[in-house]
Write an enzyme that holds these catalytic residues in place. Sequence first.
Site, PDB file in Angstrom:
ATOM      1  CG  ASP A 195      -2.026  -1.017   1.143  1.00 41.13           C
ATOM      2  OD1 ASP A 195      -2.207  -1.596   0.061  1.00 41.13           O
ATOM      3  OD2 ASP A 195      -2.693  -1.265   2.156  1.00 41.13           O
TER       4      ASP A 195
ATOM      5  CG  ASP B 260      -7.607  -5.870   7.645  1.00 42.21           C
ATOM      6  OD1 ASP B 260      -6.556  -6.470   7.372  1.00 42.21           O
ATOM      7  OD2 ASP B 260      -8.709  -6.191   7.160  1.00 42.21           O
TER       8      ASP B 260
END
Length: 572
Positions: A286, A510
């Site tokens: 990411d 997460d």
Amino acid sequence: MSRTRTALFAALALVAGASGTAVAAYPADVGPAAVPCTVDYKVQNQWSTGFTAAVTVTNHSAAKNAWSVKWSYAGNQKITNGWNAKLAQSGSAVTASNETYNGTLSSGGSISFGFNATYSGSNAMPATFTLDGVTCNVDDGSGPGGPTDPPGPVGPKVDNPYSGAKVYVNPEWSAKAAAEPGGSRIANQPTGVWMDRIAAINGANGNMGLRAHLDEALKQKGSGELVFQVVIYNLPGRDCAALASNGELGPTELGRYKTEYVDPIAAILADPKYADLRIVTTVEIDSLPNLVTNTGSRPTATPECDVMKANGNYVKGVGYALNKLGDVPNVYNYVDAGHHGWIGWDDNFAASATVMKEAATAEGATVNDVHGFITNTANYSALKEDNFSINQSVGGKSVRDSAWVDWNRYVDELSFAQAFRQQLVSTGFNSGIGMLIDTSRNGWGGSARPTGPGPMTDVDAYVDGGRYDRRIHVGNWCNQSGAGLGERPQAGPAAGIDAYVWMKPPGESDGSSKEIPNDEGKGFDRMCDPTYTGNPRNGDNLSGALPDAPISGHWFSAQFQQLMQNAFPPLS
């Protein structure tokens, strides 16, 4: 002559830029059985202000349940961090003691640990080592019986490291999985080992460090081939478009990223001890696509991503990691390439490949340092949507015009990964690059999985009724409700795909559903809050997140149970 002696090598020294091993000759009448312990102290990497050292201690006396190794420096060396041992320093005196997982030291057995340190001037080797108070001799492999054979040369890289190889099973994750009801069905699956902060290299909070994992990988390897998967994940200003997985390094701390994070990892991976492992790195999740999609005048832009684009530290950091890690002959670098629901649109597709090429040629890196790319890491995009395609129309409207697809050219991860591979090659990457797809949480099975296309009443009903991916919006990414385990890890499953992998260990959160103070640099992101009504990155929809989640990387039992329940293919 006494049958024991102290190590006599105070005169040995290393100058800046050199590396070496402490050397001493055995007295002629000393046999190996009489030596209480031997020490191999090697400086593996040295620069003007610091060095990385590896120490191996072999015990020739009675077996031990705990151990302590001590030495003193003659200069101003200061240890900054270490791995596989608890290291303490008082002035020039250093003590290395066992971690909870490596206290056993059999007679004839060895333990290895390492560390980074600073120095100035000369970097003289320690004059004496002791093991539990007993002075050790120094072993360079040239004692009785002559030198040991050095490791054989590492052969050329294979096209697909996963082909014909086992993949490392993380014993810490495996134990957590096996402790869950029904978890033994998947506890033997391989997952990635995440180096998500500097402390993880040594083993934070009693967990295994990188060397401990690699040593375990050697045990699992046996006589065959084995892939060890490690996630490189600690860029300065990490995850500029999210908060749940923010990192410890600030936007300008590129120097720390290089010297305190990448350099120690590279030094460990380069240890000849691990030369027979196939080490797969997943480089910086990411990161690079943020420079395309979340900067400038775009509605999804964030000030933090604008900063990282302006200072160039994402590009420089990834380039530096690729360069250093790519120098290790048995390392296979795979760069993170987002997922179809992030960069599948025309505006993002080619531009993201261009940024990745820029990073792959920064800080001394070349495209030859890149073996491939990985998509869908820690995400939920379905591997294959069978019930609709962008070539179809319903009621005079293209499937691309549906609210779910929203003019994306790709509706699933397999078609995206194969197409993006071709784009990367056309951008200048080698034609032999392979792709990995993280299938750890994209199965979308269970009772909600459609068995055929949706109704033909309109294009939205058709797509929504037939899609496997049951998220509210493709931009939702945090602890998604309804998700399931996907395809099990496997090599060469489709054209251009080196493997399906579980790089994100199932059951690791997460991000937290609410703010939870922590010492890991993890922030609270509203996208992990099930009550959050969204932002432009998810079309201002509900987040779709599970409630009561812990901070990122911590065990989330409710999610793990859901993933097993909704697995596709189903678990037996």
